[in-house]
Every structure is written in C-alpha cells, then in structure tokens.
Write a protein that holds these residues in place. Structure first.
Motif, short mmCIF file in Angstrom:
data_model
loop_
_atom_site.label_atom_id
_atom_site.label_comp_id
_atom_site.label_asym_id
_atom_site.label_seq_id
_atom_site.Cartn_x
_atom_site.Cartn_y
_atom_site.Cartn_z
N LEU A 48 11.34 3.54 23.32
CA LEU A 48 9.93 2.86 23.57
C LEU A 48 9.19 3.63 24.62
O LEU A 48 7.98 4.00 24.77
N ASP A 49 10.09 4.32 25.53
CA ASP A 49 9.56 5.32 26.72
C ASP A 49 9.20 6.63 26.06
O ASP A 49 8.56 7.56 26.94
N ASN A 50 9.84 7.05 25.10
CA ASN A 50 9.76 8.43 24.62
C ASN A 50 8.62 8.78 24.04
O ASN A 50 7.67 7.89 23.79
N LYS A 51 8.22 10.04 23.89
CA LYS A 51 7.14 10.64 23.01
C LYS A 51 6.83 9.88 21.47
O LYS A 51 7.82 9.82 20.77
N VAL A 52 5.84 9.34 21.23
CA VAL A 52 5.51 8.59 20.14
C VAL A 52 4.74 9.97 19.01
O VAL A 52 3.87 10.73 19.52
N VAL A 53 5.41 10.16 17.92
CA VAL A 53 5.00 10.92 17.02
C VAL A 53 4.19 10.28 15.92
O VAL A 53 4.59 8.87 15.60
N THR A 54 3.25 10.88 15.06
CA THR A 54 2.42 10.21 14.20
C THR A 54 2.47 10.89 12.94
O THR A 54 2.63 12.02 13.02
N SER A 55 2.13 10.24 11.78
CA SER A 55 1.95 11.17 10.48
C SER A 55 1.00 10.34 9.74
O SER A 55 0.77 9.10 9.97
N THR A 56 0.42 11.19 8.69
CA THR A 56 -0.64 10.40 7.75
C THR A 56 -0.23 11.00 6.49
O THR A 56 0.44 12.06 6.10
N GLY A 57 -0.55 10.13 5.53
CA GLY A 57 -0.28 10.79 3.89
C GLY A 57 -1.19 10.21 3.11
O GLY A 57 -1.73 9.34 3.11
N ALA A 58 -1.08 10.98 1.85
CA ALA A 58 -1.79 10.28 0.63
C ALA A 58 -0.92 10.70 -0.71
O ALA A 58 -0.21 11.72 -0.59
N GLY A 59 -1.23 9.87 -1.63
CA GLY A 59 -0.20 10.11 -2.86
C GLY A 59 -1.03 9.48 -3.94
O GLY A 59 -1.83 8.95 -3.95
N ILE A 60 -0.59 10.07 -5.27
CA ILE A 60 -1.04 9.50 -6.42
C ILE A 60 0.13 8.95 -7.17
O ILE A 60 1.37 9.63 -7.17
N ARG A 61 -0.11 7.94 -8.07
CA ARG A 61 1.04 7.45 -8.66
C ARG A 61 0.60 7.32 -10.44
O ARG A 61 -0.65 6.99 -10.76
N TRP A 62 1.31 7.41 -11.15
CA TRP A 62 1.31 7.51 -12.71
C TRP A 62 2.26 6.61 -13.47
O TRP A 62 3.39 6.96 -13.00
N GLN A 63 1.84 5.21 -14.10
CA GLN A 63 2.96 4.72 -14.62
C GLN A 63 3.12 5.28 -16.21
O GLN A 63 2.42 5.65 -16.87
N VAL A 64 4.47 5.69 -16.18
CA VAL A 64 4.86 6.67 -17.13
C VAL A 64 4.58 5.69 -18.81
O VAL A 64 4.39 6.50 -19.78
N SER A 65 5.23 4.65 -18.59
CA SER A 65 5.14 3.74 -19.89
C SER A 65 4.00 2.64 -19.93
O SER A 65 3.86 1.87 -18.66
N LYS A 66 3.40 2.30 -20.77
CA LYS A 66 2.38 1.11 -20.60
C LYS A 66 3.12 -0.21 -20.47
O LYS A 66 2.55 -1.12 -20.09
N LYS A 67 4.16 -0.27 -21.25
CA LYS A 67 5.25 -1.49 -21.21
C LYS A 67 6.13 -1.75 -19.77
O LYS A 67 6.48 -2.65 -19.58
N GLN A 68 6.39 -0.66 -19.39
CA GLN A 68 7.54 -0.87 -18.29
C GLN A 68 6.80 -0.19 -17.04
O GLN A 68 6.03 0.77 -16.86
N ALA A 69 7.15 -0.94 -15.93
CA ALA A 69 6.49 -0.82 -14.48
C ALA A 69 7.35 0.51 -13.70
O ALA A 69 7.70 0.15 -12.74
N MET A 70 7.59 1.61 -14.57
CA MET A 70 8.09 3.00 -13.81
C MET A 70 6.99 3.89 -13.49
O MET A 70 6.37 4.09 -14.50
#
Length: 93
Positions: A48-70
């Motif tokens: 809690l006393d040490n240096k705080v580091v930060t990051s940001t990110g972005a991503g894209i998702r594609w559902q491989v199958s219409k029937k399964q949530a993968m």
C-alpha cells in the motif's frame, strides 16, 4: 494486470483493482475496455505504501459457435512499461 511483461512486478504481497466494461454489439461479437491499478511489496502494508502502477486495455470477442458460449478474444494492454497482446480461448462473455 495487462500491459506488463511477465514477472515484472512480483513480491510476497499484492494489492490490485480491476475495472472491465464489456459490450456485445452483435449476437456473436463484442468488445471490452479495462483499467487496472496495483502495487506489490513484502507485506500488504508495504504494498500500500509502494509505487502504484496502472494499465489500460481493450479487446474484441467473437463467439465461435452460435449454439455454444465459447469465445475467442484478442486484447491489448498498455502500461508505462510498454504494451502486450493477449489471446483468450474459451472465455465466456
């Protein structure tokens, strides 16, 4: 946290916070945005006393199958130390 090389920040204790927003813009396509903060130390109080580091990110998702949530996902994380690319397989959205 995204955007750091593996093993960059390691110690006995870590404190971190993560925010992630996900949105489906099509039945099989979505994206995410993230923000992360964290610190490490030899104890929680030291982290809690040490240096705080930060990051940001972005991503894209594609559902491989219409029937399964993968999903396949591709994320980019950016921090003051650099950037990194991540590939996810099987993640639920």
């Amino acid at each position: 946290m995204r955007g750091f090389s593996s093993g960059r920040y390691q110690d006995e204790a870590a404190v971190s916070g993560h925010l992630e927003w996900r949105h489906k813009f099509h039945p099989r396509w979505g994206f995410m945005l993230s923000a992360e903060v964290g610190s490490v130390g030899n104890s929680i109080s030291n982290a809690l006393d040490n240096k705080v580091v930060t990051s940001t990110g972005a991503g894209i998702r594609w559902q491989v199958s219409k029937k399964q949530a993968m999903h396949l996902g591709l994320d980019v994380g950016v921090s003051e130390d650099g950037e990194a690319i991540y590939l996810h397989v099987g993640e639920k959205f």
